[in-house]
Design an enzyme around this catalytic site. Structure first.
Site, PDB file in Angstrom:
ATOM      1  N   HIS A 108       0.841  -1.198   0.000  1.00 59.59           N
ATOM      2  CA  HIS A 108       0.000   0.000   0.000  1.00 59.59           C
ATOM      3  C   HIS A 108       0.873   1.244   0.000  1.00 59.59           C
ATOM      4  CE1 HIS A 108      -3.809   2.188   1.689  1.00 59.59           C
ATOM      5  NE2 HIS A 108      -3.213   2.866   0.744  1.00 59.59           N
TER       6      HIS A 108
ATOM      7  N   GLU B 120       1.007   8.059  -4.113  1.00 57.54           N
ATOM      8  CA  GLU B 120       1.901   7.721  -3.003  1.00 57.54           C
ATOM      9  C   GLU B 120       3.177   8.567  -3.036  1.00 57.54           C
ATOM     10  OE1 GLU B 120       1.307   5.487  -0.378  1.00 57.54           O
ATOM     11  OE2 GLU B 120      -0.709   5.686  -1.207  1.00 57.54           O
TER      12      GLU B 120
ATOM     13  N   HIS C 166       3.500  11.007   0.079  1.00 58.35           N
ATOM     14  CA  HIS C 166       4.424  10.437   1.070  1.00 58.35           C
ATOM     15  C   HIS C 166       5.885  10.435   0.611  1.00 58.35           C
ATOM     16  CE1 HIS C 166       0.879   9.118   3.253  1.00 58.35           C
ATOM     17  NE2 HIS C 166       0.444   8.503   2.159  1.00 58.35           N
TER      18      HIS C 166
END
Length: 277
Positions: free
Chosen positions: A93, A146, A150
């Site tokens: 994930h 992502e 992040h």
């Protein structure tokens, strides 16, 4: 209805009729091989903790792996969730910079846009182990999300040297922590009827990691059961495992959980609506 429309309608009808019998046998993870490229310089909802804005200051990382069957079982009806044939187990994930107070930095560098070319050498690995399950979005949209949210924070904190480094490093953790294989070794395999114990699953993973991990459940409205969702592994800024503060999240208090093997219900109505006579 012309011949092309008739063929499409027949295919989709068979999809709806046969879907419950499609058992993801390959999901019993045994073929993961570490063949990463050596580095050089529709998204499922994540936890909603307070964001810190454009800052790279954080305490540790959370490496999260998700069970794709559960992802599709709990997808909204308007999401076209599908497990590709090349997927053979648990999926990445993300790798998320985090803080002990529950906050996390996000979107730390607007100037470093996601670039497909940077990760081209590992595209095949990403497609297999960090898969976008939502067919109504671009194959690389999950990776872009992502990275933007992040990866840019890990980069601006100088823990990663580039976009490629972020994705390649995270792929390595997927092989370092093969949670699906660990569960199989412990006699815990996907099954649409066998009820598992959340504490047992969490202990298996935590013992293998050597630190307390987080086991997360989701809730399947169709079967009215809590189901296996995600495993989170906490790591310090040097990527060494540390104890997570929590151990079990979003699970039933009785400890019962289903580890589903099959996407046993699927909403095909939305697709059929697209076929006009």
């Amino acid at each position: 209805m012309n011949s092309a429309q008739m063929a499409a309608f027949t295919f989709l009808t068979l999809c709806c009729l046969l879907w419950p019998g499609v058992l993801l046998k390959s999901i019993q993870i045994s073929d993961q091989t570490n063949s990463l490229v050596k580095g050089t310089a529709n998204v499922k909802t994540e936890k909603h903790y307070p964001l810190l804005g454009h800052t790279s200051d954080f305490d540790y990382y959370v490496f999260t792996q998700q069970w794709p069957v559960s992802n599709c079982l709990t997808a909204s009806s308007y999401d076209d969730c599908q497990i590709p044939a090349n997927v053979s187990g648990w999926l990445i994930h993300g790798l998320w910079p985090s803080n002990f107070d529950g906050s996390y930095p996000a979107y730390c560098d607007d100037d470093y846009d996601f670039n497909d070319k940077e990760i081209e050498p590992i595209w095949g690995q990403l497609a297999k182990y960090w898969t976008n399950l939502y067919m109504d979005s671009a194959v690389d949209s999950f990776w872009e999300h992502e990275w933007d949210k992040h990866g840019t924070c890990a980069y601006t904190a100088h823990d990663m040297s580039s976009e490629f480094d972020y994705f390649n490093t995270t792929l390595g953790f997927h092989f370092d922590y093969p949670v699906g294989q660990w569960l199989l070794d412990a006699g815990i395999s996907p099954d649409n009827s066998a009820i598992q114990n959340t504490s047992v699953i969490n202990k298996v993973i935590s013992d293998k990691v050597g630190k307390q991990t987080i086991f997360q459940c989701d809730y399947d409205q169709y079967k009215k059961e809590h189901i296996v969702n995600q495993i989170e592994i906490c790591m310090d800024r040097n990527f060494k495992p540390i104890d997570c503060e929590e151990s079990i999240e979003n699970c039933n208090s009785d400890g019962k959980v289903l580890y589903p093997a099959t996407v046993y219900h699927k909403n095909c109505d939305k697709t059929r609506e697209n076929i006009k006579e």
